[in-house]
Design a protein around this motif. Sequence first.
Motif, short mmCIF file in Angstrom:
data_model
loop_
_atom_site.label_atom_id
_atom_site.label_comp_id
_atom_site.label_asym_id
_atom_site.label_seq_id
_atom_site.Cartn_x
_atom_site.Cartn_y
_atom_site.Cartn_z
N ASP A 93 0.85 -1.19 0.00
CA ASP A 93 0.00 0.00 0.00
C ASP A 93 0.88 1.23 0.00
O ASP A 93 2.01 1.20 0.47
CB ASP A 93 -0.93 -0.02 1.21
N TRP A 94 0.34 2.34 -0.49
CA TRP A 94 1.18 3.54 -0.68
C TRP A 94 1.63 4.16 0.64
O TRP A 94 2.67 4.81 0.70
CB TRP A 94 0.46 4.58 -1.55
N GLN A 125 -9.62 -5.48 -5.65
CA GLN A 125 -8.71 -4.32 -5.70
C GLN A 125 -9.04 -3.45 -6.89
O GLN A 125 -9.35 -3.93 -7.98
CB GLN A 125 -7.26 -4.79 -5.80
N ASN A 183 -5.65 0.50 -5.89
CA ASN A 183 -4.73 0.29 -4.77
C ASN A 183 -4.17 1.60 -4.22
O ASN A 183 -2.99 1.70 -3.91
CB ASN A 183 -3.59 -0.67 -5.15
N ILE A 238 -5.02 -5.05 0.24
CA ILE A 238 -3.81 -5.89 0.23
C ILE A 238 -4.16 -7.31 0.67
O ILE A 238 -4.66 -7.52 1.78
CB ILE A 238 -2.73 -5.28 1.18
N ALA A 289 -4.82 -0.06 3.88
CA ALA A 289 -4.37 -1.40 3.46
C ALA A 289 -5.51 -2.39 3.25
O ALA A 289 -5.33 -3.60 3.39
CB ALA A 289 -3.35 -1.96 4.47
#
Length: 481
Positions: free
Chosen positions: A45-46, A83, A86, A94, A91
């Motif tokens: 995740d970013w 998803q 994303n 994920i 999160a």
Amino acid sequence: MTLAEFGAPTSPPEVPSELISELRTIVGDRGWTSDPADLEPQLRDWVGYARGATPIMVMPKNASEVAAVVKACVAAGVPIVPQGGNTGSVAGAIPQGEILVSLRRMNRIRDIDAADYTVTVDAGVVLAEVQAAANEVDRFFPLSIGSEGSCTIGGNVSTNAGGTAVLRYGNMRDLVLGLEVVLPDGRVWDGLRRLRKDNTGYALKHLFMGAEGTLGIVTGAVLRLFPKPVEVATAFVALRDLDASIELLSLLRVATGDALSSLEVMPRIGIEIAREFDPEVVDPLSERHDWYAIVEVSGTKADGQTESTLEVALGEAVERGILVDATIAASTMQAKSIWRIRKSLVLNLPKVGAEVKHDVAVPVSKQPEFIRRATAAVEETVPGTRAVAYGHFGDGNVHFNLCAPLGMDASTFTARAADLHRAVYDIAAEYGGSFAAEHGIGIVKRSEMKRYRSPVEIDLMRQFKALLDPDGLFNPGKVLP
Ligand SMILES: Cc1cc2nc3c(=O)[nH]c(=O)nc-3n(C[C@H](O)[C@H](O)[C@H](O)COP(=O)(O)OP(=O)(O)OC[C@H]3O[C@@H](n4cnc5c(N)ncnc54)[C@H](O)[C@@H]3O)c2cc1C
């Protein structure tokens, strides 16, 4: 942190090789990948909370393929994580060994109707593409968030996304007229009605909005469109103090005939962070002040009134001592440059050092008090913590994000995250607030549910979950405690 540390299942599910073969057949050669290089960006995740795992990512291209994938997985008792882009902040997309179902090949704008003010889209269409399609027919889709170039409509629906224009147009829940959903038993619910009025029993669509993929897979949506704003006036203002933000909001809503679409507040440290990491950010005002706001007013008539209305309103705010300085963008370029401060702050905040994030909602008028009390509380918990409180003040949504004290290493600071969360969320709760304003629960906030939501609420949610997904195969370990 690992997902297991957030309370995710510790052992990945067993996935029979026959299921993998069946899934490949359903989606065809171009509809799946197990290549680690392809999967890598989809498994983190970013924000950087965690890394996941999956044996295969399938990318169905229509609702029938999604339904076939779901039926195959359910028959094999293997769980699924949906998803979109994303870009979620908790999160939620994920996987931890589950089958990853990406909607990104479902990217068709099915129908756009200017007379009905509606657009019908596949769930995998990127938000910016919906905005552009609306623009082409002289209409406006108002959801506006920093990730709009990569997040998808299915993700926006499933997180009930907010952003910078909620004040005027509402959040995603307010922008959806109808949904198409593949249910956990593989049936497709076609609720793609484009009606403004439809009191036919329970409003089923609302169950799936904000459900973060735990009740089914959204495959399509009918969205509301609006008249296209042709005049937009953007200003950057310096507030007398934090309390002035609420006075400004009241004044502007009345003075602009409720044409105020954004009121974003940020502290001085926010500008400094944006400038430190983004050389293109300029401070639009010559003096330094403690608190600032970006305000935006839009109008659908090209009569020059939007800017003059804002100018008069800001003049009144200065006279009343609400503002100490203000500048109105003289061009689209200048407006972009003002918004760049806000975007750069979000993107660069993690670079300042360890960050502990809070996406909190409190009643609009309580935001200044909340920020003062929460700042004092985190200072007491970890002395020297740098609070960067900014957000969508028109909606009562404060991003109360914390950077490590100068000189403290990241792991020492993040080890105190639970104590900092407790201090902040308990204060929000005292105001009847929420610990998850617009980002959702995902896995990151799941453990907070029991403390801040009543047993009745949690029980009802569990009953809905058990009714729709009795085997618990849809996004397991997310949302529900
Ligand atoms: C720079 C930046 C700025 C942001 N600003 C904002 C903001 O202002 N406001 C805001 O609300 N958010 C913001 N976000 C967070 C994020 O962009 C939103 O939550 C967005 O709605 C997620 O969409 P996505 O397609 O990326 O979903 P994903 O991240 O892929 O998924 C999010 C959740 O939805 C589920 N899901 C995804 N697609 C489906 C589907 N088709 N059916 C069922 N479940 C599904 C996933 O399982 C997961 O639980 C920001 C993110 C970034 C990176």
